[in-house]
Design an enzyme around this catalytic site. Structure first.
Site, PDB file in Angstrom:
ATOM      1  N   ASN A  10       6.690  -6.483 -15.528  1.00  0.00           N
ATOM      2  CA  ASN A  10       6.815  -7.888 -15.147  1.00  0.00           C
ATOM      3  C   ASN A  10       5.387  -8.407 -15.013  1.00  0.00           C
ATOM      4  O   ASN A  10       4.767  -8.268 -13.965  1.00  0.00           O
ATOM      5  CB  ASN A  10       7.596  -7.965 -13.831  1.00  0.00           C
ATOM      6  CG  ASN A  10       7.757  -9.385 -13.322  1.00  0.00           C
ATOM      7  OD1 ASN A  10       7.104 -10.314 -13.799  1.00  0.00           O
ATOM      8  ND2 ASN A  10       8.616  -9.545 -12.333  1.00  0.00           N
ATOM      9  N   ARG A  98       9.599  -8.588 -18.906  1.00  0.00           N
ATOM     10  CA  ARG A  98       9.988  -9.939 -18.502  1.00  0.00           C
ATOM     11  C   ARG A  98       9.178 -10.910 -19.349  1.00  0.00           C
ATOM     12  O   ARG A  98       7.950 -10.841 -19.374  1.00  0.00           O
ATOM     13  CB  ARG A  98       9.674 -10.162 -17.024  1.00  0.00           C
ATOM     14  CG  ARG A  98       9.956 -11.596 -16.588  1.00  0.00           C
ATOM     15  CD  ARG A  98       9.489 -11.854 -15.164  1.00  0.00           C
ATOM     16  NE  ARG A  98       9.805 -13.210 -14.749  1.00  0.00           N
ATOM     17  CZ  ARG A  98       9.074 -13.920 -13.878  1.00  0.00           C
ATOM     18  NH1 ARG A  98       7.985 -13.396 -13.326  1.00  0.00           N
ATOM     19  NH2 ARG A  98       9.421 -15.149 -13.558  1.00  0.00           N
ATOM     20  N   HIS A 187      13.232 -18.075 -13.890  1.00  0.00           N
ATOM     21  CA  HIS A 187      13.757 -17.139 -12.889  1.00  0.00           C
ATOM     22  C   HIS A 187      15.213 -16.789 -13.204  1.00  0.00           C
ATOM     23  O   HIS A 187      15.970 -16.384 -12.316  1.00  0.00           O
ATOM     24  CB  HIS A 187      13.727 -17.721 -11.460  1.00  0.00           C
ATOM     25  CG  HIS A 187      12.352 -17.931 -10.908  1.00  0.00           C
ATOM     26  ND1 HIS A 187      12.010 -19.067 -10.198  1.00  0.00           N
ATOM     27  CD2 HIS A 187      11.229 -17.170 -10.941  1.00  0.00           C
ATOM     28  CE1 HIS A 187      10.738 -18.988  -9.825  1.00  0.00           C
ATOM     29  NE2 HIS A 187      10.234 -17.845 -10.272  1.00  0.00           N
ATOM     30  N   ARG A 248       2.397 -24.872  -6.496  1.00  0.00           N
ATOM     31  CA  ARG A 248       2.856 -25.924  -7.428  1.00  0.00           C
ATOM     32  C   ARG A 248       3.557 -27.043  -6.672  1.00  0.00           C
ATOM     33  O   ARG A 248       4.297 -26.788  -5.722  1.00  0.00           O
ATOM     34  CB  ARG A 248       3.824 -25.338  -8.467  1.00  0.00           C
ATOM     35  CG  ARG A 248       3.169 -24.332  -9.389  1.00  0.00           C
ATOM     36  CD  ARG A 248       4.188 -23.619 -10.277  1.00  0.00           C
ATOM     37  NE  ARG A 248       3.989 -22.180 -10.214  1.00  0.00           N
ATOM     38  CZ  ARG A 248       4.877 -21.261 -10.617  1.00  0.00           C
ATOM     39  NH1 ARG A 248       6.019 -21.637 -11.133  1.00  0.00           N
ATOM     40  NH2 ARG A 248       4.598 -19.988 -10.509  1.00  0.00           N
ATOM     41  N   GLU A 391      14.802  -8.243  -9.983  1.00  0.00           N
ATOM     42  CA  GLU A 391      14.585  -8.602 -11.385  1.00  0.00           C
ATOM     43  C   GLU A 391      14.319  -7.356 -12.229  1.00  0.00           C
ATOM     44  O   GLU A 391      14.789  -7.254 -13.358  1.00  0.00           O
ATOM     45  CB  GLU A 391      13.396  -9.564 -11.496  1.00  0.00           C
ATOM     46  CG  GLU A 391      13.706 -10.960 -10.974  1.00  0.00           C
ATOM     47  CD  GLU A 391      12.446 -11.794 -10.723  1.00  0.00           C
ATOM     48  OE1 GLU A 391      11.675 -11.446  -9.801  1.00  0.00           O
ATOM     49  OE2 GLU A 391      12.230 -12.777 -11.446  1.00  0.00           O
TER      50      GLU A 391
END
Ligand SMILES: Nc1ncnc2c1ncn2[C@@H]1O[C@H](COP(=O)(O)OP(=O)(O)O)[C@@H](O)[C@H]1O
Ligand SMILES: CC(=O)OP(=O)(O)O
Ligand SMILES: [Mg+2]
Length: 412
Positions: A10, A98, A187, A248, A391
């Site tokens: 990832n 990923r 995501h 962000r 994940e």
């Protein structure tokens, strides 16, 4: 020997998280993290695990500058070798990556070939923080094991089911189509995994439940999942839209951008950096870590308090709008670093929403656990749950499912 191990990579903008798993029983053989890549203070933390227990092996740390993702991955390969888990192992079936932006095209995990690499490269302008790192990870892994299947699992894949009404922006269609401007969402691996796990927690089938998933990490996004299918999500063309995040801004009036160009003489690149790296919680109060923000609030810090309130206000607006999108909500699931650990965020996000059937039980909310759990009181119509995401496991499962047949063939 049948190859049953999957290495998952990832690669983030400045980090690589990795796990080596044995898919016969989902055992983790090693986990690790390289962070602050490209800085003087890079760190690699590698933990070999035995017998599937988290206490298995002693962690090892390297604190030295690691220039880029290529160097990071080579260092990871060396650490794995030291435990006899090297990339040259015949037990390794594939490497799962990923990949953050897969555009509209990739709806499933995909074995990586030149055409896939080209497409991921073409999408760099819409995922400038993520896709370049993903590509370097893939190329380095390919160079280390050219014979091994490399599989891309896309963040965008789960969201490709969104109806056009949710996926399109209300801008001139010709312009949008010419530049492939639409809402892709991110995501997705986490939203898919967590929505399924939430159904499981309620003792129901995914197709029978409507869930709002709140993935609150450093990057944060919400999704509305109807019967296992994503119908809306808060991130858009890029992972900038939606919730307030660590660095962000999430949603802003787009006019902010040309206003800054005109009155502050900022370039598109300047504003890109402003909104992606210097905004969100860090822009509001100087800290992006929720633990630090809560500590400051406890000390009476006004800026931290306001940052928290803005974060919660946005979150609440998304809960409300996805409630309206779904019509009936069975559960709200909190996940990722903030969602799994920050009880005050969960409490504040649903405070005052009793009329919508939403409430949090103070005692249940305060429990710390790695297990999925319901934190709403018995009487509440909607289950509020904490559902830890995974994940890496999900990427490993999807990768293994894709290559298991091929591996079977090869070993016959
Ligand atoms: N114990 C905790 N309490 C509150 N917030 C936490 C805790 N642990 C982690 N976090 C938050 O989780 C964030 C990291 O989440 P994570 O899902 O790991 O993000 P990413 O995958 O984007 O790096 C941290 O920046 C911090 O704000
Ligand atoms: C897509 C995205 O925002 O990812 P992350 O949270 O890992 O930065
Ligand atoms: Mg994350």
């Amino acid at each position: 020997m049948t190859a049953t191990r999957i290495l998952v990579l990832n690669s983030g903008s400045s980090s690589v998280k990795y796990q080596l798993l044995d898919m016969r029983d989902d055992t983790r053989l090693a986990v690790g993290l390289v962070e602050r890549i490209g800085e003087e203070t890079s760190r690699l933390k590698h933990t070999p695990l035995t017998g599937g227990g988290e206490s298995g092996g002693e962690s090892r740390e390297q604190n030295r500058p690691i220039a880029d993702h290529d160097e990071a991955l080579k260092a990871v390969a060396e650490e794995l070798s030291r435990d006899g888990l090297g990339l040259d192992s015949p037990e390794l079936a594939a490497i799962g990556h990923r990949v953050v932006h897969g555009g509209k095209q990739f709806t499933e995990p995909t074995v990586i070939d030149d055409a896939v690499l080209k497409e991921v490269e073409r999408l760099i302008p819409v995922a400038p923080l993520h896709n370049p790192a993903n590509l370097t990870g893939i190329r380095t892994a390919m160079a280390l094991r050219p014979d091994l299947p490399q599989v891309a699992v896309f963040d965008t894949a789960f969201h490709t089911t969104m109806p056009e009404s949710a996926a399109r922006y209300a801008i001139d269609v010709e312009t949008a189509d010419a530049h492939r401007i639409r809402r892709y969402g991110f995501h997705g691996t986490s939203h898919a995994y967590v929505s399924r796990k939430t159904a499981e927690l309620l003792g129901k089938r995914p197709q029978d439940v409507n869930v709002i998933v709140l993935h609150l990490g450093n990057g944060a996004s919400a999704s509305a999942v109807r019967g296992g299918v994503c119908v809306d999500t808060s991130m858009g063309l890029t992972p900038l839209e939606g919730l307030v995040m660590g660095t962000r801004s999430g949603d802003v009036d787009p006019a902010v951008i040309f206003h800054l160009m005109r009155v502050a003489n900022m370039s598109a690149d300047d504003i890109d950096v402003l909104l992606n790296k210097k905004s969100g919680l860090v822009g509001l109060c100087g800290d992006n870590d929720m633990r630090e923000i809560r500590r400051r609030i406890d000390e009476g810090d006004e800026a931290a308090r306001l940052a928290f309130d803005i974060y919660i206000h946005r979150l609440k607006k998304y809960i409300g709008s996805y409630y309206a999108v779904l019509g009936r909500v069975d559960a709200i699931a909190f996940t990722a670093g903030v969602g799994e650990n920050a009880a005050p965020v969960r409490e504040a996000a649903v405070a005052g929403l009793e009329e919508l059937g939403l409430a949090v039980d103070g005692e249940l909310n305060a429990v710390r656990s790695d297990e999925p759990r319901v934190i709403s009181p018995e009487y509440a119509r909607v289950a509020v749950a904490v559902v830890p995401t995974d994940e890496e496991l999900e990427i490993a499962r999807q990768t293994y499912a894709l290559v298991a047949n091929r591996v079977g063939e090869r070993n016959d």
